[in-house]
Design an enzyme around this catalytic site. Structure first.
Site, PDB file in Angstrom:
ATOM      1  N   HIS A  47     -15.372  69.449  38.341  1.00  0.00           N
ATOM      2  CA  HIS A  47     -16.276  68.715  37.450  1.00  0.00           C
ATOM      3  C   HIS A  47     -16.483  67.303  37.994  1.00  0.00           C
ATOM      4  CE1 HIS A  47     -16.261  71.309  33.565  1.00  0.00           C
ATOM      5  NE2 HIS A  47     -16.140  72.052  34.647  1.00  0.00           N
TER       6      HIS A  47
ATOM      7  N   TYR B   9     -17.654  65.099  24.924  1.00  0.00           N
ATOM      8  CA  TYR B   9     -16.841  64.498  23.856  1.00  0.00           C
ATOM      9  C   TYR B   9     -17.832  63.910  22.855  1.00  0.00           C
ATOM     10  CZ  TYR B   9     -12.770  64.707  27.003  1.00  0.00           C
ATOM     11  OH  TYR B   9     -11.754  65.134  27.823  1.00  0.00           O
TER      12      TYR B   9
ATOM     13  N   PRO C 135      -4.904  64.535  22.702  1.00  0.00           N
ATOM     14  CA  PRO C 135      -5.582  65.213  23.815  1.00  0.00           C
ATOM     15  C   PRO C 135      -6.920  64.597  24.228  1.00  0.00           C
ATOM     16  CG  PRO C 135      -5.633  66.560  21.820  1.00  0.00           C
ATOM     17  CD  PRO C 135      -4.772  65.392  21.510  1.00  0.00           C
TER      18      PRO C 135
ATOM     19  N   LYS D  13      -4.855  63.879  29.131  1.00  0.00           N
ATOM     20  CA  LYS D  13      -3.809  63.272  29.966  1.00  0.00           C
ATOM     21  C   LYS D  13      -2.431  63.926  29.863  1.00  0.00           C
ATOM     22  CE  LYS D  13      -5.986  60.218  32.240  1.00  0.00           C
ATOM     23  NZ  LYS D  13      -6.804  61.234  32.935  1.00  0.00           N
TER      24      LYS D  13
ATOM     25  N   TYR E  96     -10.130  58.483  33.713  1.00  0.00           N
ATOM     26  CA  TYR E  96     -10.271  59.917  33.425  1.00  0.00           C
ATOM     27  C   TYR E  96      -9.851  60.754  34.631  1.00  0.00           C
ATOM     28  CZ  TYR E  96     -12.043  64.074  31.085  1.00  0.00           C
ATOM     29  OH  TYR E  96     -12.133  65.305  30.475  1.00  0.00           O
TER      30      TYR E  96
END
Ligand code: RFL
Ligand code: PHB
Length: 402
Positions: free
Chosen positions: A75, A204, A296, A300, A394
Site C-alpha cells: 500500500h 479512516y 488500533p 501500530k 504511519y
C-alpha cells in the site's frame, strides 16, 4: 516432574513469541515456547492487517516471508475522510519511498507456526499455569503443566511474549514497575467478510456518527470497523445493522460502492493506551502486548511488538555470539523509546478521528476538545508538512541499532 532446558524460554506463541523464536533459531540459539491455548485458537483471533517495512524485513530475515511477499499487498497510500472531505496521504511520495504491507496477522502467525513445526522446534500448546521463577538470579526457570504432567524448564533468559493478560508482567513486583494507562470510552466492532473491499487503500473515516475504518485482506476479502459504545456486545449487532451503520459513516461515493455480504467473523475490542516501565526485570524481558497496548487507530500494535523483537534479537545474538552481556541492560531503554513514539501517534490519531461524546479526560469540556481536534485535522490533513508527519509515522520510524 519432567525436566527440560533451553537457552531462551519464550512464554506465548502469538506473533511476538513465534517471530523471536524463529530469528533466534536462525542464529543457532535454542528456544522453547510455552502457549496457554491451542494453535487453532491463536489463529482464530482476527487482528492486525498492516505491517511496517521494518516488520516485513524481520520476517524476511527469519526466512518466513515467501507467502507474505507473494500475497501481501503493497500500500503506497492511505486515505483519511473527515468532515465530508477525503484526504489522500501519499505514504510513498511523502517519505521518499516507504510503503506498508497489507497482510493479516493470522497469515503471518500461520506462516511462523508452519516454519517452527518444519524446523522441529519445541512448542508446548495448552500449557497451563505457567510460573516464572528466580528471574533475578543466574538461572531462571519456568514451571508449567502439560497434558496432566508437571514440567520444569531451565533457561538463561525468559522472553515474556504472553500478551496483555499474560503472567510475565505480573512476575515483576508491583513496586518495581510503573504502569501508564488511558482507557478510551468506546471500542471497535470489527467485521470480516468475503466481499470485494470498497477501496484499494484503507479509509479512516471521522463522521458525525463516530469513527469507521474500511480495511481489507485481499481483492476479495474485506475488514471493516465501527466505533461502538463500550457496553455494546457483538449480539447487539446483526450483519444488516453493521452494514447500514457503516454506509452512514463512509464518504458518500464509497458508501455507494459498498458490497455487503455475510460476516465470517465479528468481534469487539476495547481501546487502550498502556505502557509498563521498565520492560525488563533481571533475566525477564517483556515483548509486545505484554508490555504495551495501543488503540488500533494507527496500526501500530503488532509493529511495536516487532521492534521489541528486533531489539531483543540483536541483544541475545550478541550475548551468545560475542559473549557481550553488557548490552542486556539496554533492552528496556531502547525498546521504550520507540514504543512511546507509537503510543503517542496512536493516541493522537484516536483523538483526532473518534467521537468522544462527553467523556474527555483532558481537563476540558467535550466541545472545547472537539474544537482543538478540528484544528488538528485542519492543519495535519490540509498542509503538506502535516501530511508528511502522518506519513512518516504511519510507515514506521526506523529501528534503533543496539
Ligand atoms: P498476543 O497476540 O496477544 O499473543 C500472546 C500469546 O500469549 C499467550 N498467553 C500465554 N501463554 C502461556 N502462558 C500464559 N500465562 C499466557 N498468557 C497468554 C496467548 O494465548 C497468546 O497466544 O501478543 P503479541 O504476540 O505481543 O502480539 C501483539 C499483537 O497481537 C497486537 O499488538 C496487534 O494485534 C494489535 N493490532 C494491530 N497491530 C498492528 O501493528 N497493525 C494493525 O493493523 C493492528 N490492528 C490490532 C489491530 C489489534 C486488534 N485487537 C483485537 C486488539 C486490530 C485489532 C482489532
Ligand atoms: C485491520 O485491517 O485489521 C486494521 C488496519 C489498520 C488499522 C487497524 C486494523 O489501523
Amino acid at each position: 516432574m519432567n525436566k527440560i532446558s533451553t537457552q531462551v524460554a519464550i512464554i506465548g506463541a502469538g506473533p511476538s513469541g513465534l517471530l523471536l523464536g524463529q530469528l533466534l533459531h536462525k542464529q543457532g540459539i535454542s528456544n522453547v515456547i510455552i502457549e496457554r491455548v491451542t494453535g487453532d485458537y491463536v489463529l482464530g483471533r482476527i487482528r492486525a492487517g498492516i505491517l511496517e517495512q521494518g516488520f516485513a524485513d524481520l520476517v524476511r530475515e527469519a526466512g518466513v516471508a515467501e507467502r507474505m511477499d507473494a500475497e501481501g499487498e503493497i500500500h503506497e497510500g492511505v486515505e483519511i475522510a473527515a468532515d465530508g472531505e477525503r484526504f489522500h496521504i501519499d505514504l510513498k511520495g511523502l517519505t521518499g519511498g516507504d510503503v506498508v504491507i497489507c497482510y493479516g496477522q493470522t497469515e503471518i502467525t500461520s506462516d511462523l507456526m508452519a516454519a517452527r513445526a518444519a524446523a522441529g522446534l519445541e512448542t508446548y500448546y495448552e500449557a497451563e499455569n505457567a510460573q516464572l521463577h528466580e528471574v533475578t538470579g543466574d538461572k531462571p526457570w519456568v514451571s508449567f503443566e502439560h497434558q496432566g504432567e508437571q514440567y520444569r524448564l531451565d533457561c538463561d533468559y525468559i522472553a515474556g511474549c504472553d500478551g496483555f493478560h499474560g503472567v510475565s508482567r505480573q512476575t515483576i513486583p508491583a513496586d518495581k514497575r510503573t504502569e501508564h494507562e488511558r482507557v478510551y470510552p468506546f471500542g471497535w466492532l470489527g467485521l470480516l467478510s468475503d466481499t470485494p473491499p470498497v477501496s484499494e487503500e484503507l479509509i479512516y473515516c471521522k463522521s458525525e456518527r463516530g469513527f469507521a475504518l474500511a480495511s481489507r485482506r485481499s481483492a476479495t476479502r474485506s475488514r471493516y470497523y465501527l466505533q461502538v459504545p463500550l457496553d455494546d456486545t457483538v449480539e447487539d449487532w446483526s450483519d444488516e445493522d453493521f452494514w447500514q451503520e457503516l454506509k452512514k459513516r463512509l464518504p458518500a461515493d464509497a458508501a455507494d460502492a459498498l458490497v455487503t455480504g455475510p460476516s465470517i467473523e465479528k468481534s469487539i475490542a476495547p481501546l487502550r493506551s498502556f505502557v509498563c516501565e521498565p520492560m525488563q526485570y533481571g533475566k525477564l524481558f517483556l515483548v509486545g502486548d505484554a508490555a504495551h497496548i495501543v488503540p488500533p487507530t494507527g496500526a501500530k500494535g503488532l509493529n511495536l511488538a516487532a521492534s521489541d523483537v528486533a531489539a531483543l534479537y540483536q541483544i541475545l545474538t550478541r550475548v551468545y555470539h560475542d559473549n557481550d552481556t553488557d548490552c542486556v541492560s539496554r533492552y528496556s531503554e531502547v525498546a521504550l523509546r520507540r514504543v512511546w513514539h507509537g503510543e503517542r501517534f496512536s493516541w493522537w490519531m484516536s483523538n483526532m478521528l473518534h467521537d468522544f461524546g462527553d467523556e474527555v479526560a483532558t481537563g476540558m469540556d467535550s466541545k472545547t476538545f472537539s474544537r482543538f481536534m478540528d484544528s488538528e485535522r485542519d492543519y495535519y490533513l490540509k498542509t503538506e508538512e502535516g501530511k508528511t508527519v502522518i506519513a512518516r509515522q504511519y510507515v514506521g520510524l526506523p529501528y534503533e541499532k543496539v
